[in-house]
Design an enzyme around this catalytic site. Structure first.
Site, PDB file in Angstrom:
ATOM      1  N   ASN A  91      -9.042   3.488  -1.015  1.00  0.00           N
ATOM      2  CA  ASN A  91      -9.566   4.547  -0.570  1.00  0.00           C
ATOM      3  C   ASN A  91      -8.827   5.803  -0.708  1.00  0.00           C
ATOM      4  O   ASN A  91      -9.579   7.065  -0.099  1.00  0.00           O
ATOM      5  CB  ASN A  91      -9.969   4.391   0.814  1.00  0.00           C
ATOM      6  CG  ASN A  91     -10.733   3.010   1.536  1.00  0.00           C
ATOM      7  OD1 ASN A  91     -11.910   3.683   0.515  1.00  0.00           O
ATOM      8  ND2 ASN A  91     -10.720   1.901   2.158  1.00  0.00           N
ATOM      9  N   ASP A 111      -0.855   2.827  -5.169  1.00  0.00           N
ATOM     10  CA  ASP A 111      -1.039   0.998  -5.739  1.00  0.00           C
ATOM     11  C   ASP A 111      -1.764   1.359  -6.301  1.00  0.00           C
ATOM     12  O   ASP A 111      -3.151   1.813  -5.821  1.00  0.00           O
ATOM     13  CB  ASP A 111      -0.312   0.152  -4.142  1.00  0.00           C
ATOM     14  CG  ASP A 111      -1.482   0.661  -3.297  1.00  0.00           C
ATOM     15  OD1 ASP A 111      -2.543   0.291  -3.062  1.00  0.00           O
ATOM     16  OD2 ASP A 111      -2.120   1.687  -2.487  1.00  0.00           O
ATOM     17  N   HIS A 117       0.985  -1.262  -0.027  1.00  0.00           N
ATOM     18  CA  HIS A 117       0.751   0.200  -0.124  1.00  0.00           C
ATOM     19  C   HIS A 117       0.369   0.553   0.186  1.00  0.00           C
ATOM     20  O   HIS A 117       0.521   2.163  -0.295  1.00  0.00           O
ATOM     21  CB  HIS A 117      -1.434   0.385   0.629  1.00  0.00           C
ATOM     22  CG  HIS A 117      -2.269   0.729   0.693  1.00  0.00           C
ATOM     23  ND1 HIS A 117      -2.437   0.828  -0.065  1.00  0.00           N
ATOM     24  CD2 HIS A 117      -3.170   1.657   2.033  1.00  0.00           C
ATOM     25  CE1 HIS A 117      -3.781   1.338   0.383  1.00  0.00           C
ATOM     26  NE2 HIS A 117      -4.401   1.593   0.925  1.00  0.00           N
ATOM     27  N   ASN A 163      -6.711   6.771   3.188  1.00  0.00           N
ATOM     28  CA  ASN A 163      -8.029   7.211   3.513  1.00  0.00           C
ATOM     29  C   ASN A 163      -8.383   8.331   3.645  1.00  0.00           C
ATOM     30  O   ASN A 163      -9.650   9.074   2.914  1.00  0.00           O
ATOM     31  CB  ASN A 163      -8.906   6.264   4.917  1.00  0.00           C
ATOM     32  CG  ASN A 163      -8.826   4.612   4.777  1.00  0.00           C
ATOM     33  OD1 ASN A 163      -8.609   4.593   3.126  1.00  0.00           O
ATOM     34  ND2 ASN A 163      -9.204   4.142   5.232  1.00  0.00           N
TER      35      ASN A 163
END
Length: 187
Positions: free
Chosen positions: A112, A91, A20, A66
């Site tokens: 997100n 990613d 991530h 997020n």
């Protein structure tokens, strides 16, 4: 001309070298190769350098993935950087590991960080450099995979692919998104 390159990732040692955080990895490589250091500033770590008469701002948001839109928007406004000069490095599960693609618009694909940016900016028409992390996980294990560490084999190959991502960032800032996509997206 000013450019804002935003690498998506999560802060904290537990997220280092996770799939991530590939956005952070790309920006770290760019900073190292341009001999600049990140400094902690509002909403993230920022590094600045000049490349072919362009001022490039590298941003690693500290808002966690997020809420990336908040950091991106703040720095766009602060530095008066137009959306056309913003590139988000993210990613992407939909691309095979190591595949790197530039897009100038598109949905969030369930990411997100992209959703936060889209919601904050009110548009999906912003450039993003999608870095393929593959999707080698079993049903229900997506979060574990995305937040998991790279294998040794992946990490070795990742370093080569980060170089390609850096080349794309340079091209984006000099020849623009359209020509960069033509030059790199089929490689």
């Amino acid at each position: 001309m000013k450019y804002l390159i935003v690498g998506l990732g999560n802060i904290g040692d537990e997220y280092d070298q996770t799939r991530h955080n590939v956005g952070f990895e790309v920006l770290d490589a760019i900073a190292k190769n341009n001999k600049v250091k990140f400094e902690s500033e509002r909403y993230g770590a920022v590094a600045r350098y000049k490349f072919k008469a362009r001022n490039v701002f590298l941003l690693k948001p500290n808002t966690y993935v997020n809420l990336s839109g908040k950091a991106l928007n703040y720095w766009m406004q602060k530095e008066k950087i137009p959306l056309s000069n913003v590139l988000v490095v993210v990613d992407d599960l939909a691309l095979p590991f190591g595949t790197v693609r530039l897009k100038t618009k598109g949905g969030d694909a369930g990411h997100n960080g992209l959703k936060s940016i889209q919601d904050t900016l009110g548009t999906t028409a912003y450039s993003r450099l999608r870095f393929g992390i593959g999707n080698d996980f079993s049903k229900g294990r997506q979060v574990d995979y995305v937040l998991g560490k790279w294998t040794d084999e992946e990490w070795s190959e990742l370093l080569n692919r980060v170089t390609v991502a850096e080349d794309i960032v340079k091209a984006f800032a000099t020849i623009g998104a359209g020509q960069t996509m033509s030059q790199y997206n089929n490689k």
